[in-house]
Design a protein around this motif. Structure first.
Motif, PDB file in Angstrom:
ATOM      1  N   THR A 173     -30.603-112.731  12.966  1.00 24.84           N
ATOM      2  CA  THR A 173     -30.460-111.974  11.833  1.00 24.84           C
ATOM      3  C   THR A 173     -30.784-112.903  10.867  1.00 24.84           C
ATOM      4  N   ASN A 175     -31.352-113.533   6.355  1.00 29.02           N
ATOM      5  CA  ASN A 175     -30.406-113.587   5.051  1.00 29.02           C
ATOM      6  C   ASN A 175     -30.880-112.261   4.218  1.00 29.02           C
ATOM      7  N   ASP A 200     -30.931-106.489   8.416  1.00 32.00           N
ATOM      8  CA  ASP A 200     -30.188-107.466   8.916  1.00 32.00           C
ATOM      9  C   ASP A 200     -28.846-107.384   8.068  1.00 32.00           C
ATOM     10  N   LYS A 201     -28.444-106.997   7.052  1.00 30.66           N
ATOM     11  CA  LYS A 201     -27.334-106.844   6.287  1.00 30.66           C
ATOM     12  C   LYS A 201     -26.146-105.916   7.161  1.00 30.66           C
ATOM     13  N   SER A 203     -25.777-106.392  10.181  1.00 28.53           N
ATOM     14  CA  SER A 203     -25.620-107.298  11.472  1.00 28.53           C
ATOM     15  C   SER A 203     -24.406-107.871  11.432  1.00 28.53           C
ATOM     16  N   TYR A 206     -24.401-111.278   9.872  1.00 24.93           N
ATOM     17  CA  TYR A 206     -24.945-111.519   8.497  1.00 24.93           C
ATOM     18  C   TYR A 206     -24.282-112.545   7.772  1.00 24.93           C
ATOM     19  N   LYS A 207     -22.910-112.355   7.669  1.00 25.30           N
ATOM     20  CA  LYS A 207     -22.220-113.391   6.789  1.00 25.30           C
ATOM     21  C   LYS A 207     -21.100-113.964   7.987  1.00 25.30           C
ATOM     22  N   SER A 284     -25.428-117.080   5.634  1.00 21.96           N
ATOM     23  CA  SER A 284     -25.950-115.770   5.553  1.00 21.96           C
ATOM     24  C   SER A 284     -27.248-115.830   6.513  1.00 21.96           C
ATOM     25  N   GLY A 285     -26.967-114.998   7.568  1.00 24.06           N
ATOM     26  CA  GLY A 285     -27.736-114.999   8.817  1.00 24.06           C
ATOM     27  C   GLY A 285     -27.688-115.900   9.947  1.00 24.06           C
ATOM     28  N   SER A 293     -37.006-110.624  13.340  1.00 28.27           N
ATOM     29  CA  SER A 293     -35.550-110.582  13.255  1.00 28.27           C
ATOM     30  C   SER A 293     -35.034-109.495  14.362  1.00 28.27           C
TER      31      SER A 293
END
Length: 334
Positions: A173, A175, A200-201, A203, A206-207, A284-285, A293
């Motif tokens: 993932t 950012n 990816d946001k 996923s 993501y955070k 992030s990621g 990705s």
């Protein structure tokens, strides 16, 4: 290919040229099979179909068992795809993963046909069918059928850049933007350039957040930043994709990659906050962010993009080519 690619990256680039002496089927930008070449001589297509070459096997060192298994190429690819990407992903995303897996292992076979690969991230994660049946339980049949379809529907297909196999690095993932290879590994690779990856946001990776003991951080980085609360160190420079390029702690500068790897963080887009004896890392990621990705690939597949489009998006300027390597000639490299 996710974590240990940094160690093998520069070596792998030198190994990707395609030797002419190897038996191969190679046609740029074409889904149509072309006549094979064997030791420089053309073979009629009928002969290729009638006299199929012996199956290629992959020597896989099984780290848990401490032994080496010899696995048929398609079985190995199925085990890699099933281990590296969730089988619940869209089929076209799994096919993109199959393309990356095949490109990588064919490059290894060409470079050193007798060398074993590990079943870990040092090469590609691989699990046998027996392993996967234990993990998936009642879902095994359905999921394995989907993975096998991804492998069979990309049969003989590899990813190339200007006629050579690429180094198909991938990660979980980003950012929101993938990273330039030059900004993570310092070596510039034309097909490993940053692209937006907004999918990816969505996923679950993501955070993320990780708590470390302050003493653990001090030991890993060999610094003594002192006590108190607040941000630990500061960002000196970011890359164009908002990943940390240079980070300073207690007067000492580190690359974002150094911090990530020494502290085992998910990403080079991070923030470190000290709270007494604890360090809270917010990231992030997940991954080195170079290349494809996986969650981005699934997002693209969900929007109707096919595997070739996904590969071309994340590996800039590449093409899907067709290649086969036979067992007898894969060891006869000139």
């Amino acid at each position: 290919m996710k974590k240990a690619a940094a160690l093998l990256f520069l070596f792998s680039l030198a190994a990707m040229a395609v030797p002419a002496a190897i038996v191969l089927l190679f046609s740029q930008n074409s889904g149509r099979q072309q006549p094979a070449l064997q030791a420089g001589k053309a073979l009629p297509q009928a002969a290729v179909e009638k006299d199929r070459p012996p199956a290629v096997t992959v020597a896989v060192y099984r780290s848990a068992q401490g032994k080496t298994d010899h696995v048929a190429l398609d079985d190995y690819l199925a085990g890699v795809v099933a281990s590296e990407m969730p089988a619940t992903f869209h089929l076209e995303a799994l096919k993109a993963q199959a393309l990356a897996a095949r490109t990588y292992i064919i490059g290894r076979i060409i470079d050193n046909p007798t060398a074993a690969v590990t079943d870990t991230v040092q090469n590609q994660v691989y699990k046998s069918r027996q392993d996967l049946e234990k993990i998936w339980g009642k879902d095994y049949g359905r999921r394995m059928a989907k993975v096998e379809a991804a492998v069979s529907q990309t049969e003989n297909e590899v990813i190339t850049y200007r006629g050579k196999l690429i180094t198909p690095v991938f990660f979980s993932t980003s950012n929101g933007q993938t990273e330039n290879a030059a900004d993570y590994w310092t070596a510039d690779v034309p097909y490993l350039r940053s692209v937006p990856s907004p999918w990816d946001k969505l996923s679950p990776k993501y955070k993320t957040e990780k708590t470390l003991a302050a003493a653990e951080v001090e030991h890993a980085l060999h610094v003594k930043p002192g006590g108190g609360s607040g941000e630990l160190g500061k960002v000196i420079r970011r890359t164009a994709t908002h990943h940390i390029a240079v980070y300073r702690i207690a007067g000492r500068d580190f690359t974002g990659r150094e911090i990530r790897e020494k502290l085992n963080l998910a990403s080079t887009d991070f923030q470190l906050i000290r709270n007494g004896g604890r360090i809270i890392a917010t990231m992030s990621g997940s991954g080195h962010d170079v290349g494809m990705s996986q969650y981005g690939a699934d997002g693209m597949a969900g929007e109707g993009k096919n595997a070739a489009q996904i590969a071309a998006y994340y590996y800039r300027g590449t093409s899907i080519s067709r290649m086969t390597v036979t067992a007898d000639h894969a060891v006869a490299i000139n």
